[in-house]
Design a protein around this motif. Sequence first.
Motif, mmCIF file in Angstrom:
data_model
loop_
_atom_site.group_PDB
_atom_site.id
_atom_site.type_symbol
_atom_site.label_atom_id
_atom_site.label_comp_id
_atom_site.label_asym_id
_atom_site.label_seq_id
_atom_site.Cartn_x
_atom_site.Cartn_y
_atom_site.Cartn_z
ATOM 1 N N LEU A 1 0.830 -1.200 0.000
ATOM 2 C CA LEU A 1 0.000 0.000 0.000
ATOM 3 C C LEU A 1 0.868 1.253 0.000
ATOM 4 C CD1 LEU A 1 -2.588 -1.043 2.768
ATOM 5 C CD2 LEU A 1 -2.728 -1.438 0.289
ATOM 6 N N GLU A 2 0.469 2.224 -0.802
ATOM 7 C CA GLU A 2 1.100 3.538 -0.728
ATOM 8 C C GLU A 2 0.442 4.284 0.415
ATOM 9 O OE1 GLU A 2 1.884 7.598 -3.352
ATOM 10 O OE2 GLU A 2 0.197 6.287 -3.835
ATOM 11 N N CYS A 3 1.237 4.795 1.331
ATOM 12 C CA CYS A 3 0.697 5.486 2.506
ATOM 13 C C CYS A 3 1.420 6.808 2.725
ATOM 14 C CB CYS A 3 0.834 4.618 3.759
ATOM 15 S SG CYS A 3 -0.126 3.091 3.727
ATOM 16 N N TRP A 4 0.752 7.669 3.475
ATOM 17 C CA TRP A 4 1.341 8.933 3.887
ATOM 18 C C TRP A 4 1.740 8.809 5.352
ATOM 19 C CZ3 TRP A 4 3.621 13.062 2.280
ATOM 20 C CH2 TRP A 4 3.702 14.202 3.097
ATOM 21 N N ASP A 5 3.020 9.042 5.637
ATOM 22 C CA ASP A 5 3.545 8.961 6.994
ATOM 23 C C ASP A 5 3.393 10.330 7.644
ATOM 24 O OD1 ASP A 5 5.038 8.804 9.330
ATOM 25 O OD2 ASP A 5 6.630 7.611 8.424
ATOM 26 N N ARG A 6 2.475 10.428 8.583
ATOM 27 C CA ARG A 6 2.208 11.721 9.222
ATOM 28 C C ARG A 6 3.377 12.192 10.089
ATOM 29 N NH1 ARG A 6 -3.143 9.429 9.422
ATOM 30 N NH2 ARG A 6 -4.648 10.817 8.403
ATOM 31 N N GLU A 7 4.192 11.246 10.547
ATOM 32 C CA GLU A 7 5.295 11.626 11.434
ATOM 33 C C GLU A 7 6.467 12.204 10.665
ATOM 34 O OE1 GLU A 7 8.257 9.222 14.393
ATOM 35 O OE2 GLU A 7 6.092 8.983 14.740
ATOM 36 N N THR A 8 6.868 11.519 9.580
ATOM 37 C CA THR A 8 8.011 11.994 8.800
ATOM 38 C C THR A 8 7.582 12.889 7.639
ATOM 39 O OG1 THR A 8 7.960 10.067 7.321
ATOM 40 C CG2 THR A 8 9.271 9.894 9.350
ATOM 41 N N ARG A 9 6.280 12.918 7.355
ATOM 42 C CA ARG A 9 5.725 13.708 6.256
ATOM 43 C C ARG A 9 6.333 13.272 4.925
ATOM 44 N NH1 ARG A 9 5.092 19.893 8.367
ATOM 45 N NH2 ARG A 9 4.008 19.982 6.381
ATOM 46 N N GLU A 10 6.311 11.963 4.710
ATOM 47 C CA GLU A 10 6.813 11.374 3.472
ATOM 48 C C GLU A 10 5.845 10.299 2.988
ATOM 49 O OE1 GLU A 10 11.651 11.507 4.052
ATOM 50 O OE2 GLU A 10 10.519 9.787 4.802
ATOM 51 N N TYR A 11 5.908 10.009 1.682
ATOM 52 C CA TYR A 11 5.175 8.875 1.132
ATOM 53 C C TYR A 11 6.000 7.615 1.365
ATOM 54 C CZ TYR A 11 2.289 12.364 -1.156
ATOM 55 O OH TYR A 11 1.453 13.411 -1.395
ATOM 56 N N VAL A 12 5.351 6.545 1.762
ATOM 57 C CA VAL A 12 6.035 5.274 2.013
ATOM 58 C C VAL A 12 5.254 4.147 1.356
ATOM 59 C CG1 VAL A 12 7.090 6.005 4.185
ATOM 60 C CG2 VAL A 12 4.810 4.950 4.201
ATOM 61 N N ALA A 13 5.907 3.011 1.224
ATOM 62 C CA ALA A 13 5.256 1.795 0.723
ATOM 63 C C ALA A 13 5.227 0.791 1.873
ATOM 64 C CB ALA A 13 6.024 1.223 -0.463
ATOM 65 N N ILE A 14 4.043 0.288 2.202
ATOM 66 C CA ILE A 14 3.911 -0.640 3.318
ATOM 67 C C ILE A 14 3.420 -1.989 2.807
ATOM 68 C CG2 ILE A 14 2.806 -1.112 5.534
ATOM 69 C CD1 ILE A 14 2.559 1.828 6.011
ATOM 70 N N LYS A 15 4.218 -3.007 3.064
ATOM 71 C CA LYS A 15 3.840 -4.377 2.719
ATOM 72 C C LYS A 15 3.022 -4.944 3.874
ATOM 73 C CE LYS A 15 5.876 -8.831 1.373
ATOM 74 N NZ LYS A 15 7.150 -9.523 1.068
ATOM 75 N N VAL A 16 1.745 -5.225 3.613
ATOM 76 C CA VAL A 16 0.837 -5.765 4.632
ATOM 77 C C VAL A 16 0.705 -7.263 4.378
ATOM 78 C CG1 VAL A 16 -1.437 -5.595 5.706
ATOM 79 C CG2 VAL A 16 -0.364 -3.548 4.713
ATOM 80 N N VAL A 17 1.312 -8.056 5.230
ATOM 81 C CA VAL A 17 1.393 -9.502 5.038
ATOM 82 C C VAL A 17 0.072 -10.164 5.444
ATOM 83 C CG1 VAL A 17 2.637 -11.595 5.707
ATOM 84 C CG2 VAL A 17 3.872 -9.425 5.426
ATOM 85 N N ARG A 18 -0.293 -11.214 4.725
ATOM 86 C CA ARG A 18 -1.525 -11.949 5.024
ATOM 87 C C ARG A 18 -1.485 -12.518 6.445
ATOM 88 N NH1 ARG A 18 -1.615 -15.999 0.044
ATOM 89 N NH2 ARG A 18 -3.382 -16.903 1.173
ATOM 90 N N SER A 19 -2.635 -12.573 7.075
ATOM 91 C CA SER A 19 -2.718 -13.025 8.474
ATOM 92 C C SER A 19 -2.790 -14.547 8.563
ATOM 93 C CB SER A 19 -3.947 -12.406 9.152
ATOM 94 O OG SER A 19 -5.129 -12.790 8.459
ATOM 95 N N ILE A 20 -1.823 -15.190 7.947
ATOM 96 C CA ILE A 20 -1.707 -16.642 7.961
ATOM 97 C C ILE A 20 -0.340 -16.969 8.547
ATOM 98 C CG2 ILE A 20 -1.570 -18.718 6.525
ATOM 99 C CD1 ILE A 20 -3.488 -17.331 4.577
ATOM 100 N N ARG A 21 -0.283 -17.935 9.442
ATOM 101 C CA ARG A 21 0.918 -18.193 10.233
ATOM 102 C C ARG A 21 2.177 -18.337 9.377
ATOM 103 N NH1 ARG A 21 2.129 -20.091 15.402
ATOM 104 N NH2 ARG A 21 4.386 -19.913 15.617
ATOM 105 N N LYS A 22 2.127 -19.129 8.308
ATOM 106 C CA LYS A 22 3.342 -19.362 7.528
ATOM 107 C C LYS A 22 3.855 -18.086 6.869
ATOM 108 C CE LYS A 22 1.039 -20.976 3.274
ATOM 109 N NZ LYS A 22 0.993 -22.092 2.277
ATOM 110 N N TYR A 23 2.931 -17.186 6.502
ATOM 111 C CA TYR A 23 3.354 -15.931 5.883
ATOM 112 C C TYR A 23 3.867 -14.949 6.933
ATOM 113 C CZ TYR A 23 1.057 -17.806 1.756
ATOM 114 O OH TYR A 23 0.705 -18.610 0.699
ATOM 115 N N ARG A 24 3.263 -14.990 8.118
ATOM 116 C CA ARG A 24 3.771 -14.159 9.211
ATOM 117 C C ARG A 24 5.189 -14.597 9.587
ATOM 118 N NH1 ARG A 24 0.799 -11.170 12.635
ATOM 119 N NH2 ARG A 24 1.979 -11.985 14.402
#
Length: 203
Positions: free
Chosen positions: A72-95
């Motif tokens: 996901l492309e997100c806006w970081d309110r703390e650093t005031r920068e655009y970031v890319a966040i990898k959101v991993v599936r909530s399955i044990r092997k992927y975690r």
Amino acid sequence: MESSRSRKRTRQELDSTGDPPPEREVVARGGASPPWRDDDRDGHYVFDLGENLTRRYKILSKMGEGTFGRVLECWDRETREYVAIKVVRSIRKYRDAAMIEIDVLNRLAENERYRSLCVQIQRWFDYRNHICIVFEKLGPSLYDFLKRNRYQPFPVELVREFGRQLLESVAYMHELRLIHTDLKPENILLVSSEYIKVPSSKA
């Protein structure tokens, strides 16, 4: 891993709230996290554009999706920068795999000399049973770059530069006893998100 890297620059066109420029706004939801909702049937985090991923990050768009999760492309309110966040599936092997990835990324970031050749992890957190890995936001993949230019051949000078940076980054990984098992154009990122046209080789 990426080519033609330069240090990332923070965009200056910000409003007084620290949020992205108006044209990037989707739905204002303040600083609160969205209400709890179930994941989809594959374990992916369900979100709406404009929502928050914790109070710090505002979700702007989906950049991609793969076996392990979504980026996901997100806006970081703390650093005031655009970031890319990898959101991993909530399955044990992927975690579990994500925790190994985080360890590898931290090892790659240890040597300042090679930080310009390997994608940089900024931090990670566990949100609603999803491991979230925050990366600097880079440009398109080498594959997308080729596709945008209708698969025209690269000039020899550009091929040499891509090759040099790839060999240096892979050699660095080998020094750390790491092997890249999925080296392909889709996994090689350019620094700039600006469209660059490959010079035509035709007379």
